[in-house]
Enzyme design. Structure first.
Site, PDB file in Angstrom:
ATOM      1  N   HIS A  81       0.833  -1.211   0.000  1.00 30.36           N
ATOM      2  CA  HIS A  81       0.000   0.000   0.000  1.00 30.36           C
ATOM      3  C   HIS A  81       0.870   1.264   0.000  1.00 30.36           C
ATOM      4  CE1 HIS A  81      -3.699   2.316   1.152  1.00 30.36           C
ATOM      5  NE2 HIS A  81      -2.790   3.125   1.666  1.00 30.36           N
ATOM      6  N   GLU A  82       1.776   1.346   0.954  1.00 29.76           N
ATOM      7  CA  GLU A  82       2.598   2.563   1.056  1.00 29.76           C
ATOM      8  C   GLU A  82       3.542   2.678  -0.147  1.00 29.76           C
ATOM      9  OE1 GLU A  82       1.601   4.712   3.046  1.00 29.76           O
ATOM     10  OE2 GLU A  82       0.414   3.448   4.388  1.00 29.76           O
ATOM     11  N   HIS A 120       1.716   4.355  -2.847  1.00 28.82           N
ATOM     12  CA  HIS A 120       1.791   5.819  -2.682  1.00 28.82           C
ATOM     13  C   HIS A 120       3.166   6.314  -3.138  1.00 28.82           C
ATOM     14  CE1 HIS A 120      -1.963   6.652  -0.641  1.00 28.82           C
ATOM     15  NE2 HIS A 120      -1.721   5.818   0.354  1.00 28.82           N
ATOM     16  N   GLU A 155      -4.754   7.549  -3.208  1.00 29.49           N
ATOM     17  CA  GLU A 155      -5.232   6.282  -2.651  1.00 29.49           C
ATOM     18  C   GLU A 155      -5.510   5.262  -3.757  1.00 29.49           C
ATOM     19  OE1 GLU A 155      -4.876   5.953   0.436  1.00 29.49           O
ATOM     20  OE2 GLU A 155      -6.059   4.221   1.034  1.00 29.49           O
TER      21      GLU A 155
HETATM   22 ZN    ZN Z   1      -3.187   5.200   1.762  1.00 32.58          ZN
END
Ligand code: ZN
Length: 508
Positions: free
Chosen positions: A272-273, A276, A302
């Site tokens: 997830h990170e 980003h 996101e």
């Molecule tokens: Zn996030």
């Protein structure tokens, strides 16, 4: 005329220098914030607060410098605003928009909000620990009231909630977001029911075995590097509440927490990170600190994290490549397992009260509940004092369970007490965008699943680089996603993707 253009170009260069200097100061702020949450010794907190406050004051002074305001007003009325390059036009329009918003906020309001949010977060921590709504209610009442004032000052032509959403999702309007969310909820509530009532339940015991942290660290770094995160221009560290923060054009910090008895915490947290981070690392370096080199919105941000976490990380093809790596890393733990079992274990739907522990299917119900409630409070349709009951009623309607206390209900998130109102919808918008973008990438490049199975992600990342990252903030999220996918924004692809993956795992 040539003179007017030359003057405007000079003035544009000065405006860009000013914005870059503000971005430079803000990047130091980000670095201090990263340090505070990863490395800082506990006793350093007091002086760090002074450092942060001093920098925040500097950044605020730059952002509201009247010389820059006059420059931007002249540029907006000058020749470059119509005839400059697309990047130049977007830069003038957006710097002016941001400046005007800041300048319309009275200094008293900015200070009161900052103080109310610091005190609000402290009150929230105590209230949550005691599951006591009454300990938080007066603070929340004050914060909602100040945020309404902020909304009316900064963008007086908009509805208050739309004005607040503009801070996180520029251009988003409650009416159209609510329409898409309404249809999404109609699809997800019955899907959750079917999963819960299904005879077949994915068994996730495999994920709850021994995964030594030091081995996890090497393993998730390998995965992050493989999907494209550049460790020459970024790093991974440990924290309590994971985040991604950028401290410069070649300095992207991602963070995670570790659970030696639950692999997904760090693996999906890092995917997830890193999603980003891939976005941050894919932004245009030549426009760093200016709108063409900035992220379009939190929703688009996101969409990138969710795409890598869920649409890549929970795809069967991904595990064709990843499972042998996982077994090599954890040979004893995964001796009797295989890629199919691993993949299925990741698709368990389990309704629970806490948003941050939610699975991919129920997650959006948590968000849409918060979106509807906060909007009702901002618009004056719901009293702050009625939030706990409204929360529990809606939760029961959507999830079929009622939170046992307010700590598991209305008190669970820090957002409202930190003044983050109008922020929640960006999570679900991100999920909607991610599914729509992934569908378009697969249509354009049907070889992507095969590449994923071979541990190659460059075609997918390359498509995102061109269609999303390189666009920066020159388009708002909805036009950006529409242009990238050739389709108007819709919940359809998210629902399809959830049904396609979670149905078979639950035997339908
Ligand atoms: Zn996030």
């Amino acid at each position: 005329m040539a003179d007017a253009v030359a003057t405007a170009e000079k003035s544009f260069a000065a405006a860009c220098d000013h914005a870059r200097r503000t971005a430079l100061l803000a990047s130091v702020e980000a670095l201090l914030g990263w340090d505070e949450r990863t490395m800082m010794p506990a006793a350093a907190g007091g002086y760090r607060a002074d450092q942060a406050a001093a920098l925040a004051a500097l950044v605020h002074r730059e952002r509201t410098d009247p010389v820059q305001g006059e420059r931007l007003a002249a540029l907006a009325a000058g020749p470059l605003a119509q005839a400059g390059s697309p990047e130049t036009q977007a830069t003038i329009r957006l710097l002016r928009h941001d400046f005007a918003k800041q300048a319309r906020l009275p200094a008293r309001l900015v200070e009161e909000l900052a103080r109310a949010c610091v005190e609000g977060q402290q009150a929230w921590a105590r209230a949550r620990a005691d599951a006591s709504w009454s300990m938080l209610e007066p603070w929340l009442r004050r914060i909602f009231s100040l945020k309404r004032e902020q909304a009316a000052c900064q963008l007086p032509d908009l509805d208050p909630y739309d004005s607040l959403m503009d801070d996180y999702e520029p251009g988003a309007r409650w009416a159209s977001v609510a329409e898409v969310f309404g249809r999404l909820r109609e699809g997800i509530v019955p899907l959750v029911r079917r999963c819960v009532e299904a005879r077949k339940r994915p068994d996730d015991a495999l994920l709850r075995r021994d995964y030594p942290v030091e081995v996890q660290r090497r393993f998730v770094q390998e995965v992050a590097a493989r999907i494209g995160f550049d460790f020459e221009r970024g790093r991974l560290d440990t924290t309590d509440h994971p985040f991604c923060s950028t401290a410069g054009p070649d300095d992207c910090r991602i963070t995670t927490r570790w659970d030696e008895r639950f692999l997904p915490t760090a693996l999906f947290g890092v995917m997830h990170e890193a999603g980003h981070g891939l976005y941050e690392q894919g932004l245009r370096r030549d426009w760093y600190g200016l709108p063409p080199g900035e992220a379009a919105s939190l929703g688009v941000h996101e969409s990138q994290s969710r795409l890598w976490e869920n649409l890549v990380g929970r795809a069967r093809d991904f595990w064709t490549w990843c499972f042998p790596r996982a077994r090599a890393a954890f040979p004893a733990t995964l001796a009797d397992a295989n890629a199919d079992a691993m993949h299925e274990a990741l698709l368990r739907v389990r309704p629970s009260c806490i948003r941050v522990e939610a699975d991919e299917v129920t997650y959006n119900l948590h968000i849409m509940l918060r979106f509807d409630l906060e909007r009702a409070v901002v618009q004056g349709e719901l009293d702050v004092g009625d939030l706990p009951a409204a929360w529990n009623d809606r939760f029961e309607a959507d999830f079929g369970i009622r939170p046992p206390n307010d700590a598991q209900g209305v008190l669970q998130d820090i957002h409202w007490s930190a003044g983050l109102i109008g922020y929640f919808p960006t999570y679900t918008l991100g999920n909607i965008f991610s599914a729509q973008l992934m569908r378009a990438a697969l249509d354009r490049h049907p070889g992507i699943p095969g590449e994923m199975a071979a541990g190659r992600f460059d075609t997918l990342l390359g498509w995102l680089r061109t269609e999303v990252h390189a666009v920066g903030r020159t388009l708002e999220s909805v036009p950006l996603v529409t242009r990238a996918t050739g389709q108007t924004v819709s919940e359809r692809w998210l629902l399809e993707s959830l049904e396609e993956r979670y149905g078979p795992a639950h035997g339908f």
